[in-house]
Scaffold this motif. Structure first.
Motif, PDB file in Angstrom:
ATOM      1  N   GLY A  76       0.678  -1.232  -0.124  1.00  0.00           N
ATOM      2  CA  GLY A  76       0.007   0.103  -0.027  1.00  0.00           C
ATOM      3  C   GLY A  76       0.862   1.315   0.077  1.00  0.00           C
ATOM      4  N   ARG A  77       1.969   1.080   0.157  1.00  0.00           N
ATOM      5  CA  ARG A  77       2.857   2.408   0.010  1.00  0.00           C
ATOM      6  C   ARG A  77       3.019   2.806  -1.535  1.00  0.00           C
ATOM      7  N   SER A  78       3.204   4.326  -1.582  1.00  0.00           N
ATOM      8  CA  SER A  78       3.257   4.943  -2.773  1.00  0.00           C
ATOM      9  C   SER A  78       4.377   5.965  -2.913  1.00  0.00           C
ATOM     10  N   TRP A  79       5.151   5.986  -4.004  1.00  0.00           N
ATOM     11  CA  TRP A  79       6.029   6.822  -4.188  1.00  0.00           C
ATOM     12  C   TRP A  79       5.734   7.818  -5.356  1.00  0.00           C
ATOM     13  N   THR A  80       6.514   9.117  -5.382  1.00  0.00           N
ATOM     14  CA  THR A  80       6.524   9.672  -6.634  1.00  0.00           C
ATOM     15  C   THR A  80       8.042   9.897  -7.035  1.00  0.00           C
ATOM     16  N   LEU A  81       8.223   9.578  -8.420  1.00  0.00           N
ATOM     17  CA  LEU A  81       9.639   9.524  -9.069  1.00  0.00           C
ATOM     18  C   LEU A  81      10.212  10.955  -8.788  1.00  0.00           C
ATOM     19  N   THR A  82      11.318  11.099  -8.756  1.00  0.00           N
ATOM     20  CA  THR A  82      12.193  12.506  -8.765  1.00  0.00           C
ATOM     21  C   THR A  82      13.222  12.424  -9.807  1.00  0.00           C
ATOM     22  N   SER A  83      13.599  11.240 -10.194  1.00  0.00           N
ATOM     23  CA  SER A  83      14.426  11.007 -11.456  1.00  0.00           C
ATOM     24  C   SER A  83      14.526   9.497 -11.797  1.00  0.00           C
ATOM     25  N   ALA A  84      14.872   9.207 -12.623  1.00  0.00           N
ATOM     26  CA  ALA A  84      15.022   7.912 -13.405  1.00  0.00           C
ATOM     27  C   ALA A  84      16.095   8.013 -14.595  1.00  0.00           C
ATOM     28  N   ARG A  85      16.582   6.725 -14.735  1.00  0.00           N
ATOM     29  CA  ARG A  85      17.713   6.282 -15.617  1.00  0.00           C
ATOM     30  C   ARG A  85      17.627   5.040 -16.011  1.00  0.00           C
ATOM     31  N   ASN A  86      17.693   4.667 -17.425  1.00  0.00           N
ATOM     32  CA  ASN A  86      17.577   3.491 -18.091  1.00  0.00           C
ATOM     33  C   ASN A  86      19.076   2.698 -17.836  1.00  0.00           C
ATOM     34  N   HIS A  87      19.197   1.611 -17.262  1.00  0.00           N
ATOM     35  CA  HIS A  87      20.679   0.988 -17.388  1.00  0.00           C
ATOM     36  C   HIS A  87      20.551  -0.478 -18.361  1.00  0.00           C
ATOM     37  N   ALA A  88      21.139  -0.397 -19.456  1.00  0.00           N
ATOM     38  CA  ALA A  88      21.177  -1.463 -20.290  1.00  0.00           C
ATOM     39  C   ALA A  88      22.560  -1.749 -20.209  1.00  0.00           C
ATOM     40  N   VAL A  89      22.685  -3.207 -19.970  1.00  0.00           N
ATOM     41  CA  VAL A  89      24.104  -3.732 -20.013  1.00  0.00           C
ATOM     42  C   VAL A  89      24.343  -4.460 -21.411  1.00  0.00           C
ATOM     43  N   PRO A  90      25.426  -3.969 -22.066  1.00  0.00           N
ATOM     44  CA  PRO A  90      25.855  -4.373 -23.120  1.00  0.00           C
ATOM     45  C   PRO A  90      25.888  -6.002 -23.291  1.00  0.00           C
ATOM     46  N   GLY A  91      25.387  -6.699 -24.047  1.00  0.00           N
ATOM     47  CA  GLY A  91      25.569  -8.134 -24.199  1.00  0.00           C
ATOM     48  C   GLY A  91      24.892  -9.056 -23.481  1.00  0.00           C
ATOM     49  N   CYS A  92      24.083  -8.487 -22.229  1.00  0.00           N
ATOM     50  CA  CYS A  92      23.346  -9.244 -21.140  1.00  0.00           C
ATOM     51  C   CYS A  92      22.268  -8.628 -20.796  1.00  0.00           C
ATOM     52  N   SER A  93      21.076  -8.371 -21.750  1.00  0.00           N
ATOM     53  CA  SER A  93      19.936  -8.008 -21.261  1.00  0.00           C
ATOM     54  C   SER A  93      19.140  -8.527 -20.095  1.00  0.00           C
ATOM     55  N   ALA A  94      19.573  -9.518 -19.536  1.00  0.00           N
ATOM     56  CA  ALA A  94      19.035 -10.046 -18.247  1.00  0.00           C
ATOM     57  C   ALA A  94      19.265  -9.206 -17.105  1.00  0.00           C
ATOM     58  N   ALA A  95      20.566  -8.283 -17.334  1.00  0.00           N
ATOM     59  CA  ALA A  95      21.009  -7.372 -16.194  1.00  0.00           C
ATOM     60  C   ALA A  95      20.371  -6.117 -16.337  1.00  0.00           C
ATOM     61  N   ASP A  96      19.575  -5.794 -17.144  1.00  0.00           N
ATOM     62  CA  ASP A  96      19.246  -4.341 -17.661  1.00  0.00           C
ATOM     63  C   ASP A  96      18.089  -3.946 -16.554  1.00  0.00           C
TER      64      ASP A  96
END
Length: 110
Positions: A76-96
């Motif tokens: 039941g907790r709720s958060w408002t995002l203040t920043s976000a960044r997409n991390h893509a690991v080259p050659g290992c999409s399972a770690a994104d």
């Protein structure tokens, strides 16, 4: 670099981006009392930081998210995002992942 394991099922609510603009070109945020449809629920991690902010790791399927979007958990907790960044690991999409910071709604009072 430490591995952060999932500790919650997180639901992401994404506002329409970019916001519509008024006649003067100023962005107009959507109605704060009307929550958008959920984008999805995925395993993720949420950790409170010493400064009172929250660090989140979201599933990459939640991307794109922007400051102002909302994340909830099954407790039941709720958060408002203040920043976000997409991390893509080259050659290992399972770690994104998506790294985000957020504030708790409502904030905790000491």
């Amino acid at each position: 670099m430490a591995v952060v394991l999932p500790n919650a099922a997180l639901t992401v609510f994404v506002l329409p981006h970019p916001w519509e603009r008024d006649a003067h070109g100023v962005p107009v945020p959507p109605d704060p009392n009307q929550r958008p449809a959920p984008r999805g629920t995925w395993p993720g991690a949420v950790l409170e930081q010493p400064d009172g902010s929250w660090s989140m790791r979201l599933d990459p399927r939640a991307w794109p998210v922007e400051p102002g979007d909302t994340v909830t958990d099954t407790a039941g907790r709720s958060w408002t995002l203040t920043s976000a960044r997409n991390h893509a690991v080259p050659g290992c999409s399972a770690a994104d992942y998506v790294q985000a910071t957020a504030t708790l709604n409502p904030p905790e009072v000491p």
